[in-house]
Design a protein around this motif. Sequence first.
Motif, PDB file in Angstrom:
ATOM      1  N   TYR A   2      11.058   1.304  -0.077  1.00 62.57           N
ATOM      2  CA  TYR A   2      11.370   0.013  -0.700  1.00 62.57           C
ATOM      3  C   TYR A   2      12.800  -0.451  -0.385  1.00 62.57           C
ATOM      4  CZ  TYR A   2       6.998   1.386  -2.417  1.00 62.57           C
ATOM      5  OH  TYR A   2       5.710   1.824  -2.415  1.00 62.57           O
ATOM      6  N   TYR A  14      16.387   6.689  10.977  1.00 58.82           N
ATOM      7  CA  TYR A  14      15.095   6.566  10.289  1.00 58.82           C
ATOM      8  C   TYR A  14      14.403   7.930  10.235  1.00 58.82           C
ATOM      9  CZ  TYR A  14      10.144   5.524   9.741  1.00 58.82           C
ATOM     10  OH  TYR A  14       8.831   5.545   9.331  1.00 58.82           O
ATOM     11  N   ASP A  22      -5.282   1.566  10.891  1.00 57.32           N
ATOM     12  CA  ASP A  22      -6.338   0.710  10.345  1.00 57.32           C
ATOM     13  C   ASP A  22      -6.962  -0.128  11.466  1.00 57.32           C
ATOM     14  OD1 ASP A  22      -7.923  -0.858   8.786  1.00 57.32           O
ATOM     15  OD2 ASP A  22      -6.345  -1.570   7.453  1.00 57.32           O
ATOM     16  N   LYS A  45      -9.411   4.646  10.302  1.00 56.72           N
ATOM     17  CA  LYS A  45      -9.156   4.885   8.878  1.00 56.72           C
ATOM     18  C   LYS A  45     -10.192   5.815   8.226  1.00 56.72           C
ATOM     19  CE  LYS A  45      -8.084   1.928   5.026  1.00 56.72           C
ATOM     20  NZ  LYS A  45      -7.830   0.588   4.531  1.00 56.72           N
TER      21      LYS A  45
HETATM   22  N1  EPU Z   1      -1.771  -1.396   5.786  1.00 52.17           N
HETATM   23  C1  EPU Z   1      -2.892  -1.647   6.532  1.00 52.17           C
HETATM   24  N2  EPU Z   1      -4.067  -1.006   6.176  1.00 52.17           N
HETATM   25  C2  EPU Z   1      -4.128  -0.153   5.132  1.00 52.17           C
HETATM   26  C3  EPU Z   1      -2.970   0.111   4.370  1.00 52.17           C
HETATM   27  C4  EPU Z   1      -1.785  -0.534   4.731  1.00 52.17           C
HETATM   28  O1  EPU Z   1      -2.866  -2.408   7.475  1.00 52.17           O
HETATM   29  O2  EPU Z   1      -5.198   0.387   4.886  1.00 52.17           O
HETATM   30  C5  EPU Z   1      -0.537  -2.091   6.158  1.00 52.17           C
HETATM   31  C6  EPU Z   1       0.026  -2.858   4.989  1.00 52.17           C
HETATM   32  O3  EPU Z   1      -0.497  -4.150   4.943  1.00 52.17           O
HETATM   33  C7  EPU Z   1       1.511  -2.820   5.254  1.00 52.17           C
HETATM   34  C8  EPU Z   1       1.676  -1.492   5.964  1.00 52.17           C
HETATM   35  O4  EPU Z   1       0.438  -1.134   6.515  1.00 52.17           O
HETATM   36  O5  EPU Z   1       1.870  -3.842   6.104  1.00 52.17           O
HETATM   37  C9  EPU Z   1       2.080  -0.347   5.052  1.00 52.17           C
HETATM   38  O6  EPU Z   1       3.286  -0.591   4.511  1.00 52.17           O
HETATM   39  P1  EPU Z   1       3.829   0.171   3.214  1.00 52.17           P
HETATM   40  O7  EPU Z   1       4.722  -0.740   2.500  1.00 52.17           O
HETATM   41  O8  EPU Z   1       2.766   0.856   2.465  1.00 52.17           O
HETATM   42  O9  EPU Z   1       4.764   1.259   3.807  1.00 52.17           O
HETATM   43  P2  EPU Z   1       4.693   2.192   5.060  1.00 52.17           P
HETATM   44  O10 EPU Z   1       5.507   1.582   6.152  1.00 52.17           O
HETATM   45  O11 EPU Z   1       3.322   2.597   5.392  1.00 52.17           O
HETATM   46  C10 EPU Z   1       6.898   3.478   4.394  1.00 52.17           C
HETATM   47  C11 EPU Z   1       7.292   4.896   4.163  1.00 52.17           C
HETATM   48  C12 EPU Z   1       6.819   5.380   2.796  1.00 52.17           C
HETATM   49  C13 EPU Z   1       7.397   4.459   1.729  1.00 52.17           C
HETATM   50  C14 EPU Z   1       6.953   3.014   2.023  1.00 52.17           C
HETATM   51  C15 EPU Z   1       7.541   2.016   1.061  1.00 52.17           C
HETATM   52  C16 EPU Z   1       7.353   5.893   6.375  1.00 52.17           C
HETATM   53  C17 EPU Z   1       6.723   6.853   7.324  1.00 52.17           C
HETATM   54  N3  EPU Z   1       6.743   5.758   5.205  1.00 52.17           N
HETATM   55  O12 EPU Z   1       5.482   3.475   4.469  1.00 52.17           O
HETATM   56  O13 EPU Z   1       7.322   6.670   2.594  1.00 52.17           O
HETATM   57  O14 EPU Z   1       6.989   4.834   0.430  1.00 52.17           O
HETATM   58  O15 EPU Z   1       7.392   2.649   3.360  1.00 52.17           O
HETATM   59  O16 EPU Z   1       8.827   1.703   1.393  1.00 52.17           O
HETATM   60  O17 EPU Z   1       8.395   5.321   6.693  1.00 52.17           O
HETATM   61  C18 EPU Z   1       6.808   8.994   2.736  1.00 52.17           C
HETATM   62  O18 EPU Z   1       7.734   9.083   3.544  1.00 52.17           O
HETATM   63  O19 EPU Z   1       6.119  10.009   2.406  1.00 52.17           O
HETATM   64  C19 EPU Z   1       6.486   7.693   2.194  1.00 52.17           C
HETATM   65  C20 EPU Z   1       5.452   7.510   1.384  1.00 52.17           C
END
Ligand code: EPU
Length: 339
Positions: free
Chosen positions: A131, A164, A279, A284
């Motif tokens: 976040y 990162y 996805d 998925k």
């Molecule tokens: N999305 C899809 N399909 C899905 C689910 C998600 O297309 O089924 C898309 C969403 O629409 C969104 C993106 O994928 O655009 C996912 O974004 P999300 O905000 O969930 O974050 P993320 O980039 O997947 C990163 C961190 C997380 C952290 C979140 C929130 C990494 C590897 N992961 O995830 O960290 O909580 O941002 O800031 O950078 C962790 O490190 O264990 C972790 C959970």
Amino acid sequence: MSELIYNSDIKRITTFNVSANAACIAYYDTLDELKLLLADRSLPRPIKHLGEGSNMLFTKDFPGTILISRIDSHEIIDIREDGSVLVKASAGVIMDNLCRDLALKNIWGLENLSGIPGTVGASVIQNVGAYGVEAGDLIVQAEAVEIDSAETVTFSHEMIDFGYRHSIFKTEEMRDRFIITAVVFKLSSKPKPRTNYANLQSLVGNNPSAIEMRNAVISIRDNKLPSPAIVGSAGSFFKNPIISQQHFDKIKALFPNEKVPHFIIGDDEIKLPAAWLIDKAGCKSMTQGGASLWYSQPLVIVNISGNATSHDIIELEHRIIKCVKSQFNITLYPEVEHI
Ligand code: EPU
């Protein structure tokens, strides 16, 4: 007093809920005990230090000693006129407990990292982030002990070279050479809500307290991510890949009617969500033995059945990497450490 357990299942000290044998698991309660353990040549080697074991996949039995800290303390070491607050926390402190305790005191900085599994020590190595905040943005110093010499070394923010999900401690040269023992965070007594990510703003409104920010972050996470207490996983399994503008343009052209989620992070550097790529590549719903992907966040490999083996997880990992590579010419790299 330190406690040694020989021939124990790694399942009890990691979050993936996957079995493997550790020759020895050693808990310590003071820094002196840690140093004595490091000097004890009768302990099985190599030495590996773990936090909560929430970012680890043991791919086979471990012949050495796994060290775990039970030192659980933090203190405010300085409050400055400009509102900055320096907090020193032992590496063994559960990161989320620190986030909670500081948010309750209205000390700002860590609230967006609420709910991330793992310890304070691991937050340095991994530069955990969520976040819009990365731990490295707030860490001014880390204290460590060198495994071979048992000597104490202090690393400044600059020396740690945060990136990162990256720090100096993840490089070939430094990996498993040092044990982080304490971390100093530079936080703030002045409100600094970071609401520009996801739907945080709509959840907290104007002028939220630190605890309101924390609660909002936790509610977003709870909706998306599996609860580590119920479903075995290691959080995000893959890193979000970084590609060039030219490569991004090619991906955009494949989805003319969609907004492709992305973050511009530097000159010609664009970060794409691996979850989106997985996805769109259609992987998925892939499963392998007891391993699958979490339905609302396919970046997370889960051991939902409780009987996945490390082999299942690695097979699934390789199939996903292959699938995304063939569709988008992007190579995903695991975030989870393979041991
Ligand atoms: N999305 C899809 N399909 C899905 C689910 C998600 O297309 O089924 C898309 C969403 O629409 C969104 C993106 O994928 O655009 C996912 O974004 P999300 O905000 O969930 O974050 P993320 O980039 O997947 C990163 C961190 C997380 C952290 C979140 C929130 C990494 C590897 N992961 O995830 O960290 O909580 O941002 O800031 O950078 C962790 O490190 O264990 C972790 C959970």
